[in-house]
Design a protein around this motif. Structure first.
Motif, mmCIF file in Angstrom:
data_model
loop_
_atom_site.group_PDB
_atom_site.id
_atom_site.type_symbol
_atom_site.label_atom_id
_atom_site.label_comp_id
_atom_site.label_asym_id
_atom_site.label_seq_id
_atom_site.Cartn_x
_atom_site.Cartn_y
_atom_site.Cartn_z
ATOM 1 N N ALA A 163 -33.885 13.155 23.537
ATOM 2 C CA ALA A 163 -35.047 14.369 23.898
ATOM 3 C C ALA A 163 -34.486 15.495 22.795
ATOM 4 C CB ALA A 163 -34.909 14.687 25.285
ATOM 5 N N VAL A 164 -33.349 15.695 22.697
ATOM 6 C CA VAL A 164 -32.881 16.647 21.818
ATOM 7 C C VAL A 164 -33.321 16.271 20.378
ATOM 8 C CG1 VAL A 164 -30.974 17.831 20.663
ATOM 9 C CG2 VAL A 164 -30.936 17.437 23.258
ATOM 10 N N LEU A 165 -33.121 15.423 19.912
ATOM 11 C CA LEU A 165 -33.783 15.120 18.448
ATOM 12 C C LEU A 165 -35.058 15.256 18.232
ATOM 13 C CD1 LEU A 165 -32.884 13.986 15.546
ATOM 14 C CD2 LEU A 165 -32.880 11.728 16.252
ATOM 15 N N ASP A 166 -35.817 14.617 19.435
ATOM 16 C CA ASP A 166 -37.326 14.859 19.282
ATOM 17 C C ASP A 166 -37.546 16.302 19.261
ATOM 18 O OD1 ASP A 166 -37.686 12.028 19.260
ATOM 19 O OD2 ASP A 166 -38.135 11.813 21.359
ATOM 20 N N HIS A 167 -36.967 16.919 20.185
ATOM 21 C CA HIS A 167 -37.174 18.458 19.992
ATOM 22 C C HIS A 167 -37.021 19.116 18.678
ATOM 23 C CE1 HIS A 167 -37.569 22.076 22.257
ATOM 24 N NE2 HIS A 167 -36.411 22.709 21.736
ATOM 25 N N VAL A 168 -36.010 18.693 18.166
ATOM 26 C CA VAL A 168 -35.634 19.114 16.511
ATOM 27 C C VAL A 168 -36.973 18.783 15.734
ATOM 28 C CG1 VAL A 168 -34.001 19.008 14.665
ATOM 29 C CG2 VAL A 168 -33.004 19.296 16.891
ATOM 30 N N TYR A 169 -37.264 17.606 15.772
ATOM 31 C CA TYR A 169 -38.366 17.273 14.853
ATOM 32 C C TYR A 169 -39.632 17.993 15.271
ATOM 33 C CZ TYR A 169 -35.715 13.159 13.167
ATOM 34 O OH TYR A 169 -34.663 12.445 12.686
ATOM 35 N N ARG A 170 -39.952 18.021 16.654
ATOM 36 C CA ARG A 170 -41.165 18.603 16.938
ATOM 37 C C ARG A 170 -41.259 20.203 16.622
ATOM 38 N NH1 ARG A 170 -40.839 16.699 21.500
ATOM 39 N NH2 ARG A 170 -39.957 18.506 22.486
ATOM 40 N N ASN A 171 -40.031 20.752 16.502
ATOM 41 C CA ASN A 171 -40.016 22.368 16.382
ATOM 42 C C ASN A 171 -40.115 22.552 14.799
ATOM 43 O OD1 ASN A 171 -40.033 24.098 18.860
ATOM 44 N ND2 ASN A 171 -38.622 22.441 19.271
ATOM 45 N N GLY A 172 -39.968 21.315 14.174
ATOM 46 C CA GLY A 172 -40.115 21.362 12.470
ATOM 47 C C GLY A 172 -38.558 21.979 11.956
ATOM 48 N N TRP A 173 -37.584 22.044 12.802
ATOM 49 C CA TRP A 173 -36.202 22.531 12.481
ATOM 50 C C TRP A 173 -35.626 21.676 11.270
ATOM 51 C CZ3 TRP A 173 -34.391 23.283 17.988
ATOM 52 C CH2 TRP A 173 -35.023 24.549 18.649
ATOM 53 N N ALA A 174 -35.906 20.352 11.324
ATOM 54 C CA ALA A 174 -35.213 19.471 10.531
ATOM 55 C C ALA A 174 -36.382 18.257 10.113
ATOM 56 C CB ALA A 174 -33.896 18.918 11.046
ATOM 57 N N ARG A 175 -35.839 17.518 9.105
ATOM 58 C CA ARG A 175 -36.231 15.957 9.009
ATOM 59 C C ARG A 175 -35.555 14.998 8.585
ATOM 60 N NH1 ARG A 175 -37.118 14.617 3.875
ATOM 61 N NH2 ARG A 175 -36.276 16.351 2.063
ATOM 62 N N ARG A 176 -35.902 13.794 8.590
ATOM 63 C CA ARG A 176 -35.111 12.885 8.114
ATOM 64 C C ARG A 176 -34.977 12.578 6.728
ATOM 65 N NH1 ARG A 176 -35.560 7.713 11.686
ATOM 66 N NH2 ARG A 176 -37.093 7.280 10.200
ATOM 67 N N VAL A 177 -33.874 12.460 5.967
ATOM 68 C CA VAL A 177 -34.210 12.255 4.564
ATOM 69 C C VAL A 177 -34.703 10.855 4.317
ATOM 70 C CG1 VAL A 177 -32.938 12.445 2.324
ATOM 71 C CG2 VAL A 177 -32.518 14.145 4.121
ATOM 72 N N ASP A 178 -35.547 10.513 3.352
ATOM 73 C CA ASP A 178 -35.838 9.236 3.060
ATOM 74 C C ASP A 178 -34.781 8.425 2.562
ATOM 75 O OD1 ASP A 178 -38.486 9.946 4.025
ATOM 76 O OD2 ASP A 178 -39.331 10.259 1.862
ATOM 77 N N GLY A 179 -34.811 7.173 2.991
ATOM 78 C CA GLY A 179 -33.802 5.948 2.387
ATOM 79 C C GLY A 179 -32.435 6.482 3.191
ATOM 80 N N THR A 180 -32.106 7.204 4.065
ATOM 81 C CA THR A 180 -30.747 7.188 4.546
ATOM 82 C C THR A 180 -31.051 7.800 5.803
ATOM 83 O OG1 THR A 180 -28.937 8.966 4.453
ATOM 84 C CG2 THR A 180 -31.086 9.984 3.735
ATOM 85 N N ARG A 181 -29.771 7.894 6.572
ATOM 86 C CA ARG A 181 -29.663 8.233 8.157
ATOM 87 C C ARG A 181 -29.515 9.811 8.121
ATOM 88 N NH1 ARG A 181 -25.828 6.458 11.938
ATOM 89 N NH2 ARG A 181 -24.480 5.898 10.528
ATOM 90 N N ALA A 182 -29.290 10.597 7.097
ATOM 91 C CA ALA A 182 -29.261 12.212 6.948
ATOM 92 C C ALA A 182 -30.262 12.876 7.566
ATOM 93 C CB ALA A 182 -28.798 12.467 5.666
ATOM 94 N N VAL A 183 -30.119 13.759 8.494
ATOM 95 C CA VAL A 183 -31.157 14.646 8.967
ATOM 96 C C VAL A 183 -30.896 15.978 8.462
ATOM 97 C CG1 VAL A 183 -31.999 16.017 11.012
ATOM 98 C CG2 VAL A 183 -31.203 13.372 11.402
#
Length: 229
Positions: free
Chosen positions: A191-211
């Motif tokens: 839920a926390v990670l979804d919250h981060v994405y939903r608020n536009g605070w971060a994005r996952r970098v293509d081709g890697t697990r990095a946020v």
């Protein structure tokens, strides 16, 4: 024959280098085709198909069909937690691969661990919630939400009723491979990670697990989720 869980079978499935690479790729929670996983494993598509059958038979991955295509992903969050713990053990014992590069600092700061946040920021969040009494450590491997935490998470906008009513544990500790300390998994971790994405605070970098957090996003993450630290 000794009774109990057959860890040797699971270890043999994970222990093959090609299968280990494919499982690691699926740690970001995405589903991949056999061709994509073959590239991750550095093997031919035919060999990858054989490996995927073994992993599916062993219960570590699952297969989903969509039209003519087949996609593979980890069988569930418990597999991701186990892989993350093995990464931590390997790092602690000095068993590291030689692949390095500019993505390494980003992975250590924040990354996806199956469906929840891992890395420096995730460990900081977990420690902060323990310090402020939002979570409590029940024992070495068990953590739970306190009444204070329940009220706070509802104020933040997390669906605590949905998490409590789900079959999945609300909280689960997960050993962070890079920090070698605990971060939060389970329903609340997702839920926390979804919250981060939903608020536009971060994005996952293509081709890697990095946020990757934006400067403002990281500031908002800290201020919103760690207001008392």
């Amino acid at each position: 024959m000794k009774e109990g869980p057959d860890i040797a079978l699971v270890a043999s499935l994970i222990g093959d280098p090609a299968r280990a690479n494919m499982l690691t790729a699926m740690m970001n929670g995405k589903a991949y085709t056999a061709t994509e996983l073959a590239a991750e494993g550095g093997i031919s598509p035919q060999t990858a198909s054989t490996h995927l059958k073994k992993l599916e038979s062993g219960g570590l991955i699952r297969q989903r069909k969509q039209g003519r295509h087949r996609y593979f992903s980890l069988a569930g969050p418990q597999v991701g937690v186990a892989l993350e713990a093995l990464m931590g053990l390997a790092a602690e014992q000095g068993h590291t691969r030689t692949r390095t590069g500019p993505k390494d600092p980003a992975l250590r700061k924040a990354r996806v661990c199956y469906d929840h946040l891992a890395g420096e920021l995730a460990v900081m969040l977990f420690d902060g919630w323990l310090e402020t009494g939002l979570l409590q450590q029940d024992d070495e491997d068990s953590v739970s939400v306190t009444p204070k935490g329940d009220a706070f998470f509802r104020t933040v906008g997390l669906d605590m009723d949905g998490l409590i009513g789900a079959r999945r544990p609300v909280c689960k500790s997960c050993l962070d491979w890079s920090m070698r300390r605990t971060h939060l998994a389970g329903g609340l971790g997702r839920a926390v990670l979804d919250h981060v994405y939903r608020n536009g605070w971060a994005r996952r970098v293509d081709g890697t697990r990095a946020v990757q957090f934006t400067a403002q996003g990281e500031k908002a993450f800290r201020h919103s989720l760690l207001p008392l630290v």
